[in-house]
Motif scaffolding. Structure first.
Motif, mmCIF file in Angstrom:
data_model
loop_
_atom_site.group_PDB
_atom_site.id
_atom_site.type_symbol
_atom_site.label_atom_id
_atom_site.label_comp_id
_atom_site.label_asym_id
_atom_site.label_seq_id
_atom_site.Cartn_x
_atom_site.Cartn_y
_atom_site.Cartn_z
ATOM 1 N N LEU B 158 -8.837 -24.161 20.390
ATOM 2 C CA LEU B 158 -10.023 -23.987 19.557
ATOM 3 C C LEU B 158 -11.257 -23.744 20.397
ATOM 4 O O LEU B 158 -12.166 -23.033 20.008
ATOM 5 C CB LEU B 158 -10.255 -25.232 18.693
ATOM 6 N N VAL B 159 -11.273 -24.365 21.560
ATOM 7 C CA VAL B 159 -12.414 -24.195 22.439
ATOM 8 C C VAL B 159 -12.652 -22.727 22.736
ATOM 9 O O VAL B 159 -13.792 -22.277 22.842
ATOM 10 C CB VAL B 159 -12.184 -24.982 23.752
ATOM 11 N N SER B 160 -11.572 -21.991 22.843
ATOM 12 C CA SER B 160 -11.773 -20.584 23.166
ATOM 13 C C SER B 160 -12.391 -19.828 22.009
ATOM 14 O O SER B 160 -12.947 -18.760 22.183
ATOM 15 C CB SER B 160 -10.443 -19.936 23.551
ATOM 16 N N TYR B 161 -12.305 -20.385 20.814
ATOM 17 C CA TYR B 161 -12.963 -19.767 19.662
ATOM 18 C C TYR B 161 -14.467 -19.905 19.769
ATOM 19 O O TYR B 161 -15.214 -19.208 19.117
ATOM 20 C CB TYR B 161 -12.564 -20.472 18.362
ATOM 21 N N LEU B 162 -14.892 -20.901 20.543
ATOM 22 C CA LEU B 162 -16.290 -21.273 20.516
ATOM 23 C C LEU B 162 -17.206 -20.194 21.047
ATOM 24 O O LEU B 162 -18.341 -20.077 20.653
ATOM 25 C CB LEU B 162 -16.518 -22.533 21.357
ATOM 26 N N GLY B 163 -16.722 -19.420 21.991
ATOM 27 C CA GLY B 163 -17.615 -18.440 22.565
ATOM 28 C C GLY B 163 -18.026 -17.423 21.515
ATOM 29 O O GLY B 163 -17.193 -16.894 20.801
ATOM 30 N N SER B 164 -19.317 -17.220 21.378
ATOM 31 C CA SER B 164 -19.717 -16.201 20.422
ATOM 32 C C SER B 164 -19.765 -14.852 21.095
ATOM 33 O O SER B 164 -19.750 -13.824 20.464
ATOM 34 C CB SER B 164 -21.080 -16.550 19.825
ATOM 35 N N GLY B 165 -19.791 -14.882 22.405
ATOM 36 C CA GLY B 165 -19.824 -13.615 23.134
ATOM 37 C C GLY B 165 -18.427 -13.193 23.496
ATOM 38 O O GLY B 165 -17.484 -13.347 22.743
ATOM 39 N N LEU B 476 3.039 -26.964 16.449
ATOM 40 C CA LEU B 476 3.110 -25.785 15.588
ATOM 41 C C LEU B 476 1.707 -25.283 15.269
ATOM 42 O O LEU B 476 1.441 -24.075 15.303
ATOM 43 C CB LEU B 476 3.860 -26.113 14.289
ATOM 44 N N ALA B 477 0.819 -26.231 14.959
ATOM 45 C CA ALA B 477 -0.558 -25.845 14.672
ATOM 46 C C ALA B 477 -1.150 -25.102 15.853
ATOM 47 O O ALA B 477 -1.827 -24.084 15.708
ATOM 48 C CB ALA B 477 -1.391 -27.085 14.347
ATOM 49 N N ALA B 478 -0.874 -25.608 17.044
ATOM 50 C CA ALA B 478 -1.421 -24.968 18.235
ATOM 51 C C ALA B 478 -0.909 -23.548 18.359
ATOM 52 O O ALA B 478 -1.669 -22.617 18.647
ATOM 53 C CB ALA B 478 -1.054 -25.776 19.472
ATOM 54 N N ILE B 479 0.390 -23.378 18.129
ATOM 55 C CA ILE B 479 0.954 -22.026 18.234
ATOM 56 C C ILE B 479 0.314 -21.111 17.213
ATOM 57 O O ILE B 479 -0.055 -19.968 17.520
ATOM 58 C CB ILE B 479 2.484 -22.078 18.052
ATOM 59 N N LEU B 480 0.145 -21.622 15.990
ATOM 60 C CA LEU B 480 -0.492 -20.815 14.948
ATOM 61 C C LEU B 480 -1.898 -20.405 15.356
ATOM 62 O O LEU B 480 -2.311 -19.254 15.209
ATOM 63 C CB LEU B 480 -0.564 -21.608 13.642
ATOM 64 N N LEU B 482 -3.120 -20.160 18.279
ATOM 65 C CA LEU B 482 -3.079 -19.196 19.364
ATOM 66 C C LEU B 482 -2.801 -17.804 18.823
ATOM 67 O O LEU B 482 -3.472 -16.831 19.158
ATOM 68 C CB LEU B 482 -1.992 -19.615 20.363
ATOM 69 N N LEU B 483 -1.803 -17.726 17.951
ATOM 70 C CA LEU B 483 -1.461 -16.424 17.392
ATOM 71 C C LEU B 483 -2.619 -15.844 16.612
ATOM 72 O O LEU B 483 -2.947 -14.671 16.752
ATOM 73 C CB LEU B 483 -0.236 -16.555 16.472
ATOM 74 N N SER B 484 -3.259 -16.689 15.796
ATOM 75 C CA SER B 484 -4.319 -16.137 14.957
ATOM 76 C C SER B 484 -5.512 -15.702 15.782
ATOM 77 O O SER B 484 -6.291 -14.864 15.357
ATOM 78 C CB SER B 484 -4.746 -17.141 13.889
ATOM 79 N N SER B 485 -5.666 -16.269 16.972
ATOM 80 C CA SER B 485 -6.795 -15.803 17.764
ATOM 81 C C SER B 485 -6.471 -14.482 18.434
ATOM 82 O O SER B 485 -7.360 -13.729 18.823
ATOM 83 C CB SER B 485 -7.177 -16.841 18.822
ATOM 84 N N LEU B 486 -5.183 -14.200 18.562
ATOM 85 C CA LEU B 486 -4.816 -12.933 19.186
ATOM 86 C C LEU B 486 -4.843 -11.791 18.191
ATOM 87 O O LEU B 486 -4.939 -10.631 18.567
ATOM 88 C CB LEU B 486 -3.403 -13.032 19.785
#
Lengths: 129, 499, 321
Positions: B158-165, B476-480, B482-486
């Motif tokens: 989730l942390v990687s989602y944080l970047g707005s840039g 499983l949540a983590a995998i999901l 990860l996938l959704s961020s890709l």
């Protein structure tokens, strides 16, 4: 600093792993900035204004000064000098007001922290808090 | 149910002691101040004020710190609406429509809805906390290292989602955070890594000096660049109260925002910024007139403001019942609890019921106090905005210096803070986000500890993360995640190939 | 005009600096006349920290100077011991010590050396114990050992840190009983307790005091304690010796000053601590923390302190494969 077998990683494992990830990312970053599809950012100057660097540098110098001098001169003296310098040279206030505010602030903070909160503060060679 | 209610009464009894009431109020007041004053946000403020709470009793300390946290949320909306400067990060979203409303002369309703929405959300959140935390605590004994490791993986992703840039930049910051987190003695074998012989680095780089430097000092340095800083406020605020139409329009956004914020707050990595942003996105989606957003739609204020308040209460749940901080502010609260000898975790409620329930009771009271503070006192807050920055910032410097020093009585930590002040300043110049760095810095060592210990406990078998039901769910949540961020990334790639 | 201001301000600044001149010119060298700092090498909240803080509070009123506990967490005590080694030997800075200081001497290859400290007094000593969950199948230490022997490496024993005293204790049990455990390190004794409650490990090694929270739930059972005699808090629990395993170890806790601190000052501190321990408040605190009231004055403590090296270091050396 052993890395340990796969199923019992040692202390060296994570640093090495993270370090490798970082290298990969750095390479990716290089590639992206050279060949990437991002549009060329408009020219942005490093400093917002021409004299900006003065205030920032003076502030940093003042902070570093505080760091090195605190244990030798003690809390009140160092804080006073620091505040005075920052008010006068960074904040560009006049000598008398800087002086006054610096003294008051140092004294009040000292009192508050020492008596109300009982926080130990360095004494320095002048033997005053 | 009855249990919870009796606990709550117990909590109220404690909270009503004059000392606790005073500090609750002090926390709320200071928090609002910090929220209103752009510059240091709640995490910076908590870091600075943390040492000041050493000499208070644990419940009092947490009451005050919690008050500061949600006080800052309430306060942050004020400047966002009035002068388009977010008092703290999560209020950015409020600027979008709130400021527009102010320009249309509707600052009053905007501020009013923000305050009232925050109150409703905050109070509902506390109710949720009250009823969910004890059962969760019992359930929490089932959590051990494998579960924590799995949860933290979710957090790291989730942390990687944080970047707005740029996502890449966020990853780089995250990786750096992880790397710097390894400094110190390793969590399992206690061998020194990267300490270069210094005794002070044995526990790693201090979290608080880093936060103060990265968020506090660097913010001041950035602000110092401008010759004249902080526009003066011109208008007088007319009618503070929303009219009936505003109320009707805001009801659902407030409700939705409350729910969104609460549940986002519970998840590791979830924080007020995410809650507010999500709420804004949701409101825009469900609205019958989405084009109005950005021009002064009150839904755009009601939803996010509620969301960011309830996410605060939500984020208390993992902290109080599992001892896991889900964001930087919670990590600071965790530190303050531990400093007071309280280890949050499954046993907190049974062993220190006075802390748990008094904190909850104080949240109710705190929300009330904040409502009282924010509505009538807007005039006062606004005057503070007029204090020239030139008088303000030296004191902020001083507090940073003092606060850092008093943690371990050493100038070493001050040095770390100044270093990271410089680093933070440069980071902002080059558009790197500090948030992924800090969260990775905190979560990285935690992950390593739990991951390696899990492997020891499982006699070396990796299946431990998938065989245990709870950790399986999180993996499983983590995998999901990860996938959704890709997915967006892949969509873009596909798009590049379309004719 | 500006020049005028500068000159006066310079005078003003000089005056301020001058006004903070040495105050020690006045008053004589009475000990103690300023703050006494007790360094503690772990975070706050543990048994020892709470005990020290309680005592410090009492001593403050007794000695009429502030007595503060400063937490310097780092390396399992190493930071605090390192700091004390470089502190002035004037009696104003002292440090908490335990068996670990001797262990660290060996582990840091002398960077920290227990011989650099002067023992002041021993606050308390306590036996360690093997504790299991009430619902586990072993009712005596004998049954536990039997199981462990039949299943080498299967029994997971929690401790509060690799190389720390509880780990050493568990290793000694292994050696004397001829079994092999899997050692699971946690960050604190209390964490072991929580893990045991959740049945994620089979047993724990720390002393009962550190797990008082978990013990209070009533779901844990001590199998044996490691003292020479039965632990006063657990009179029904046999010792290892009674159970046929020749093991006697204790964790001890005390305070020490830098080497070279004048003997009179050490004596003053020793007596102050002893007076503080005897206060009813402190006695109550000891009970609450499940600590026995068995402090030792300087002379006896020195025997324990210096004697530890002979006991512990061979174990450490032998167990390092």
């Amino acid at each position: 600093m052993g890395m340990g077998p796969w199923n019992a990683p040692g202390p060296g494992f994570f640093p090495v792993l993270i370090g490798s990830i970082l290298c990969l990312l750095a390479v990716a970053f290089l590639i992206q900035s050279t060949y990437g599809q991002e549009r060329v950012p408009k020219k942005v100057t490093f400093w917002k204004e021409k004299t900006s660097w003065k205030k920032v540098t003076y502030s940093l110098l003042a902070l570093i000064f505080y760091l090195f001098v605190l244990n030798d001169l003690g809390f009140i003296t160092t804080t006073f000098l620091f505040l005075f310098f920052v008010f006068r040279f960074v904040g560009k206030k006049r000598w008398p007001s800087s002086f006054l505010v610096a003294i008051l602030a140092s004294a009040i903070t000292f009192l508050v922290f020492k008596t109300a909160l009982e926080v130990p503060l360095p004494k320095g060679i002048f033997k005053i808090g | 149910m009855l249990d919870s209610l009796s606990g709550l009464l117990f909590g109220f009894k404690i909270t009503f002691q004059p000392e606790n009431l005073f500090f609750c109020f002090a926390g709320c007041f200071v928090g609002t101040l910090i929220g209103v004053l752009p510059g240091i946000g709640p995490s910076g403020a908590l870091a600075i004020l943390l040492p000041a709470t050493f000499y208070l009793s644990p419940s009092t300390a947490v009451i005050m710190l919690a008050g500061i946290y949600y006080g800052a949320m309430y306060g942050g909306s004020t400047t966002s609406i009035l002068i388009n400067i977010p008092g703290e990060a999560a209020s950015v979203v409020t600027c979008l429509d709130g400021y527009q409303m102010a320009r249309q002369g509707r600052a009053g309703p905007a501020l009013g809805i923000a305050a009232i929405g925050s109150f409703i959300a905050g109070t509902s959140g506390v109710i949720g906390l009250m009823f969910l935390a004890p059962p969760l605590a019992n359930f929490a004994l089932k959590f051990s290292s494998p579960e924590y490791a799995a949860i933290i993986i979710c957090g790291l992703i989730l942390v990687s989602y944080l970047g707005s840039g740029s996502i890449l930049k966020a990853f780089i910051m995250g990786a750096l955070g992880l790397l710097l987190g390894t400094i110190g003695s390793d969590p399992i074998d206690r061998l020194d890594r990267f300490t270069f012989g210094s005794f002070y680095l044995l526990e790693g780089l201090g979290l608080i000096p880093i936060i103060m430097g990265l968020f506090g000092i660097s913010e001041i340095l950035i602000n110092l660049e401008e010759e004249e800083f902080r526009g003066i406020l011109q208008e007088k605020i007319k009618n503070l109260f929303p009219n009936v139409r505003d109320w009707i329009a805001s009801t659902w956004p407030i409700l939705r925002g409350t729910l969104i914020g609460f549940f986002v707050g519970i998840i590791p990595g979830g924080n007020t910024i995410i809650s507010a942003t999500m709420s804004y996105a949701v409101e825009k989606r469900v609205s019958k007139h989405p084009e109005k957003f950005g021009t002064g739609a009150i839904e755009g204020v009601a939803g996010p403001e509620s969301a960011n308040n309830s996410s605060i209460t939500g984020s208390f749940i993992p902290l109080l019942s599992l001892g896991i901080p889900t964001n930087a502010v919670m990590a600071l609260l965790l530190a303050s609890l531990m400093i007071h000898g309280v280890s949050p975790g499954p046993l907190l409620i049974s062993q220190h019921p006075e802390i748990f329930w008094s904190v909850i009771a104080s949240m109710y009271i705190g929300n009330l106090m904040l409502l009282a503070l924010n509505l009538p006192l807007i005039g006062l807050w606004v005057k503070l905005l007029k204090v020239p920055y030139a008088y303000l910032f030296p004191f902020i410097f001083l507090f940073c210096l003092l606060g850092t020093y008093s943690l371990r009585n050493t100038v070493f930590d001050i040095g770390v803070m100044i270093l990271f002040g410089l680093v933070g300043y440069l980071m902002r110049k080059f558009a790197y986000e500090p948030a992924p760095f800090i969260l990775a810095f905190i979560l990285g060592p935690m992950f390593e500890e739990h991951f390696r210990r899990s492997l020891i406990m499982s006699y070396g078998s990796f299946t431990v993360f998938f065989v245990r039901p709870i950790s399986l769910v999180f993996m499983l949540a983590a995998i999901l995640l990860l996938l959704s961020s890709l997915v967006p990334w892949m969509k873009r790639k596909k798009g590049a190939f379309d004719p | 005009m500006k020049r005028f201001f500068s000159k006066w301000t310079a005078v003003g600044v000089a005056l301020v600096i001058g006004a903070t001149l040495p105050a020690h010119l006045w008053g004589q060298e009475k000990f103690p006349k300023e703050t006494i700092t007790i360094l503690f090498g772990w975070g706050t909240g543990g048994t020892a920290d709470l005990l020290l803080r309680g005592l410090a509070d009492v001593m403050q009123k007794d000695l009429k100077v502030p007595v503060v506990v400063e937490n310097k967490p780092g390396g399992g005590g190493v930071l605090s011991w390192g700091l004390l080694q470089s502190a002035k030997a004037d009696g104003y800075t002292i440090v908490y010590v335990s068996n670990s200081v001797v262990l660290e001497t060996y582990k840091t290859k002398g960077k920290i050396d227990y011989k650099n400290f002067e023992p002041i007094l021993m606050l308390n000593s306590a036996p360690m114990a093997i504790t299991v969950h009430v619902e586990s199948p072993w009712k005596t230490i004998g049954e536990f050992i039997e199981y462990a022997r039949a299943n080498p490496g299967k029994v997971r024993v929690g401790n509060s840190g690799m190389g720390a005293i509880f780990h050493i204790f568990a290793l000694s049990v292994e050696k004397k009983a001829g079994v092999k455990f899997t050692h699971v390190p946690f960050k604190a004794g209390s964490e072991c307790g929580t893990a045991l409650l959740g049945k994620h490990i089979e047993a724990t090694a720390p002393n009962p005091g550190d797990m008082s929270a978990s013990l209070a739930t009533g779901k844990l059972r001590l199998l044996a304690t490691s003292g020479d005699k039965r632990d006063a808090f657990f009179p029904d629990v046999p010792t290892f010796k009674e159970s046929g395993i020749d093991l006697a170890m204790e964790i001890w806790r005390g305070v020490a000053a830098p080497k070279g601190t004048p003997v009179e000052r050490i004596s003053i501190l020793e007596k102050a601590f002893m007076r503080a321990m005897e206060q009813p408040r402190s006695q109550e605190l000891l009970k609450k923390l499940m600590l026995a009231n068995n402090s030792l004055p300087t002379a006896e403590f020195r025997k324990v302190y210096y004697g530890e090296a002979e006991k512990a270091i061979p174990i450490l050396m032998a167990l390092e494969k």
